[in-house]
Motif scaffolding. Structure first.
Motif, PDB file in Angstrom:
ATOM      1  N   ALA A 287     -17.059  -5.612  -8.839  1.00  0.00           N
ATOM      2  CA  ALA A 287     -15.954  -5.023  -8.079  1.00  0.00           C
ATOM      3  C   ALA A 287     -15.682  -3.598  -8.548  1.00  0.00           C
ATOM      4  CB  ALA A 287     -14.696  -5.883  -8.233  1.00  0.00           C
ATOM      5  N   ARG A 288     -15.744  -3.387  -9.854  1.00  0.00           N
ATOM      6  CA  ARG A 288     -15.550  -2.030 -10.394  1.00  0.00           C
ATOM      7  C   ARG A 288     -16.614  -1.078  -9.866  1.00  0.00           C
ATOM      8  NH1 ARG A 288     -19.014   1.255 -13.940  1.00  0.00           N
ATOM      9  NH2 ARG A 288     -17.644   2.769 -14.988  1.00  0.00           N
ATOM     10  N   ASN A 289     -17.856  -1.538  -9.845  1.00  0.00           N
ATOM     11  CA  ASN A 289     -18.950  -0.693  -9.369  1.00  0.00           C
ATOM     12  C   ASN A 289     -18.825  -0.394  -7.879  1.00  0.00           C
ATOM     13  OD1 ASN A 289     -20.068  -0.654 -11.932  1.00  0.00           O
ATOM     14  ND2 ASN A 289     -21.407  -2.414 -11.532  1.00  0.00           N
ATOM     15  N   LEU A 290     -18.413  -1.386  -7.103  1.00  0.00           N
ATOM     16  CA  LEU A 290     -18.204  -1.159  -5.667  1.00  0.00           C
ATOM     17  C   LEU A 290     -17.095  -0.142  -5.436  1.00  0.00           C
ATOM     18  CD1 LEU A 290     -18.534  -4.779  -4.235  1.00  0.00           C
ATOM     19  CD2 LEU A 290     -20.082  -2.860  -3.816  1.00  0.00           C
ATOM     20  N   PHE A 291     -16.023  -0.263  -6.200  1.00  0.00           N
ATOM     21  CA  PHE A 291     -14.893   0.660  -6.055  1.00  0.00           C
ATOM     22  C   PHE A 291     -15.314   2.102  -6.332  1.00  0.00           C
ATOM     23  CE2 PHE A 291     -11.281   2.944  -7.957  1.00  0.00           C
ATOM     24  CZ  PHE A 291     -10.380   2.879  -6.907  1.00  0.00           C
ATOM     25  N   LEU A 292     -16.190   2.279  -7.316  1.00  0.00           N
ATOM     26  CA  LEU A 292     -16.571   3.638  -7.718  1.00  0.00           C
ATOM     27  C   LEU A 292     -17.760   4.197  -6.943  1.00  0.00           C
ATOM     28  CD1 LEU A 292     -16.232   3.361 -11.609  1.00  0.00           C
ATOM     29  CD2 LEU A 292     -14.685   4.540 -10.038  1.00  0.00           C
ATOM     30  N   PHE A 293     -18.694   3.329  -6.528  1.00  0.00           N
ATOM     31  CA  PHE A 293     -19.965   3.839  -6.020  1.00  0.00           C
ATOM     32  C   PHE A 293     -20.271   3.478  -4.565  1.00  0.00           C
ATOM     33  CE2 PHE A 293     -20.551   2.996 -10.642  1.00  0.00           C
ATOM     34  CZ  PHE A 293     -20.691   4.326 -11.057  1.00  0.00           C
ATOM     35  N   TRP A 294     -19.506   2.600  -3.946  1.00  0.00           N
ATOM     36  CA  TRP A 294     -19.816   2.198  -2.568  1.00  0.00           C
ATOM     37  C   TRP A 294     -19.287   3.230  -1.589  1.00  0.00           C
ATOM     38  CZ3 TRP A 294     -17.102  -2.017   0.740  1.00  0.00           C
ATOM     39  CH2 TRP A 294     -17.886  -2.304   1.864  1.00  0.00           C
ATOM     40  N   ASP A 295     -20.135   3.639  -0.650  1.00  0.00           N
ATOM     41  CA  ASP A 295     -19.718   4.630   0.346  1.00  0.00           C
ATOM     42  C   ASP A 295     -19.173   3.991   1.614  1.00  0.00           C
ATOM     43  OD1 ASP A 295     -21.943   3.645   1.645  1.00  0.00           O
ATOM     44  OD2 ASP A 295     -23.125   5.485   1.493  1.00  0.00           O
ATOM     45  N   GLY A 296     -19.049   2.666   1.638  1.00  0.00           N
ATOM     46  CA  GLY A 296     -18.470   1.978   2.783  1.00  0.00           C
ATOM     47  C   GLY A 296     -19.469   1.473   3.795  1.00  0.00           C
ATOM     48  N   THR A 297     -20.730   1.832   3.662  1.00  0.00           N
ATOM     49  CA  THR A 297     -21.745   1.394   4.607  1.00  0.00           C
ATOM     50  C   THR A 297     -22.393   0.095   4.140  1.00  0.00           C
ATOM     51  OG1 THR A 297     -23.535   2.627   3.536  1.00  0.00           O
ATOM     52  CG2 THR A 297     -22.218   3.783   5.202  1.00  0.00           C
ATOM     53  N   PHE A 298     -22.892  -0.669   5.103  1.00  0.00           N
ATOM     54  CA  PHE A 298     -23.539  -1.932   4.766  1.00  0.00           C
ATOM     55  C   PHE A 298     -24.803  -1.699   3.949  1.00  0.00           C
ATOM     56  CE2 PHE A 298     -26.650  -5.261   5.734  1.00  0.00           C
ATOM     57  CZ  PHE A 298     -25.936  -6.378   5.329  1.00  0.00           C
ATOM     58  N   ALA A 299     -25.554  -0.658   4.292  1.00  0.00           N
ATOM     59  CA  ALA A 299     -26.822  -0.389   3.605  1.00  0.00           C
ATOM     60  C   ALA A 299     -26.607  -0.060   2.136  1.00  0.00           C
ATOM     61  CB  ALA A 299     -27.547   0.765   4.296  1.00  0.00           C
ATOM     62  N   ASN A 300     -25.469   0.525   1.823  1.00  0.00           N
ATOM     63  CA  ASN A 300     -25.204   0.953   0.443  1.00  0.00           C
ATOM     64  C   ASN A 300     -24.524  -0.125  -0.391  1.00  0.00           C
ATOM     65  OD1 ASN A 300     -22.922   2.673  -1.414  1.00  0.00           O
ATOM     66  ND2 ASN A 300     -25.071   3.319  -1.554  1.00  0.00           N
TER      67      ASN A 300
END
Length: 450
Positions: A287-300
């Motif tokens: 969850a921490r990694n998603l919060f910091l590094f996810w750009d909101g797209t499914f591919a990412n």
């Protein structure tokens, strides 16, 4: 005595052949790895040949108790003394040469100051969060370099004590001394920890995980599996550089329990809670990694949720651009690692061959699985890293020449999989104990009959 001589010979061969540890070129080009590998090969081949081909039994646990205790206690003290010297003589440059040591240090300082893991101005997820959090406790009271040395000394000592205490509880003092001597003198472990690596926490958590799993096999202690899930979760976040390959261990563990419990495993509350505890711990990091590094797209999404971005990059390269090399290196490292660990197998050979006939026993199969899974993951992860790093590192650091592969084995792969020595020794004790019980029962029956 023979076993103690081998353990200390391997340790000092590695250290003495290392050469000048303050010279980077000498450090990378030293003969320590080749020398240690030669010791392992000689001890393994000669040892196995003697006990297998000549049918000579080495029942190390049957040695006189006083000689046994004195020999292995001295071996443990020497191993710990060597580690203390290496630890407190380590410089900041030594941490930088081994790379992960200085990154852990930077992450620990960052967590203390910012409550996050920032390296070189960027949020980091290259290494797991547990060990830097541990280091930050010492940075609050000591200067960074001294704090690192004190923290490393404490965690190494705790790992040795944990192995001894758990093994003693399961099998007694003599087996505990032997297993502790194996890990306290293991060259790759002693050296890498003195350079601020997280292996002591991995060793502690893995040992406790296997211990609690074995305890949970007793009907009155079935809830210990929850503690196993807790320790496994902490262990993963200590060494999250293996990426999602931890799923291999989870799937293998589930299939093992399903073999014995069948569909009842899904109705067992303790197992469901253990899985929930493990997934909760791992999910916090994801969850921490998603919060910091996810750009909101499914591919990412999958990319951002990775526990280690460096391993993900290495995995994609090895599996998509150079899979042939990965396949070759996997089997090459499997052969080299197996050859190296034969130098420890011969110590328990007489006990271990008895385990083959008891493979359906729950404890025996559990320990076999606990011994082989770290090896399998080491071969996969090691081949991934080796192929990827060969792509961009300078030739004098890593190449496809056998000398480079042996160096990579000694400095990297063996410190990944040495934790297998604990369940390996427990497997020997488990079957040695059953053999003694059977012998005592036969003797009692004989006495009754007469």
């Amino acid at each position: 005595m023979l076993v103690c001589v081998f353990l200390l010979a391997a340790l000092f061969a590695f250290l003495l052949l290392q050469g000048d540890m303050n010279d980077w070129v000498a450090f990378m080009g030293g003969e320590a790895s080749m020398g240690l590998f030669a010791v392992y090969c000689t001890a393994g081949i000669v040892g196995i040949s003697v006990v297998a081909l000549l049918k000579k039994e080495l029942r190390v646990l049957d040695a006189p108790s006083r000689v046994f205790a004195a020999s292995f206690l001295v071996t443990i003290i020497v191993g710990c003394g060597v580690f203390t010297y290496l630890n407190f003589s380590a410089t900041q440059a030594h941490y930088e040469w081994m790379h992960d040591g200085v990154v852990y240090q930077q992450m620990g300082v960052s967590f203390l100051q910012h409550g996050e893991f920032i390296v070189d101005g960027n949020y980091s997820r290259h290494l797991g969060p547990v060990y830097p959090m541990y280091l930050s406790l010492f940075y609050a009271f000591f200067p960074v370099h001294l704090g690192t040395q004190v923290a490393v000394e404490v965690i190494f000592t705790l790992s040795v004590v944990a192995v001894f205490a758990v093994t003693r509880k399961l099998y007694g003092v003599s087996p505990a001394l032997l297993t502790t001597a194996l890990v306290a003198t293991f060259p790759s472990y002693v050296f890498s920890v003195s350079r601020n690596y997280s292996e002591p926490l991995v060793l502690m958590m893995y040992t406790l995980t296997v211990y609690f799993i074995m305890e949970s096999l007793k009907p009155e202690k079935a809830d210990r599996i929850i503690l196993a899930g807790l320790c496994a979760g902490i262990g993963f976040l200590t060494k999250s550089g293996i990426g999602y390959f931890f799923l291999i261990t989870g799937i293998a563990g589930f299939l093992w329990r399903f073999y014995y419990m069948k569909w009842q495993v899904f109705k067992n509350r303790n197992y469901m809670v253990a899985i929930a505890v493990f997934l909760t711990i791992v999910s916090a990091w994801i969850a921490r990694n998603l919060f910091l590094f996810w750009d909101g797209t499914f591919a990412n999404f999958f990319v951002a949720s990775q526990s280690s971005d460096y391993f993900y990059t290495a995995m994609i390269h090895s599996f998509t651009k150079d899979f042939g090399s990965f396949f070759v290196q996997f089997w090459f490292f499997a052969a080299l690692t197996s050859l190296s660990l034969l130098s420890y197998v011969w110590i328990f050979f007489d006990y271990l061959r008895k385990a083959v006939g008891r493979i359906r026993d729950e404890c025996t199969s559990c320990l076999l699985l606990a011994m082989t899974l770290p090896l399998l993951i080491t071969w996969v992860v090691g081949a991934v890293y080796f192929v990827y790093e060969n792509e961009w590192m300078a030739d004098y650091l890593i190449t496809y020449y056998p000398v480079s592969q042996v160096r990579y084995l000694v400095f990297t792969l063996l410190r990944y999989c040495f934790i297998s020595l604990v369940p390996l020794s427990w497997l020997a004790y488990e079957n040695a104990g059953k053999r003694r019980d059977a012998a005592n029962l036969a003797e009692r029956k004989k006495q009754l009959s007469t």
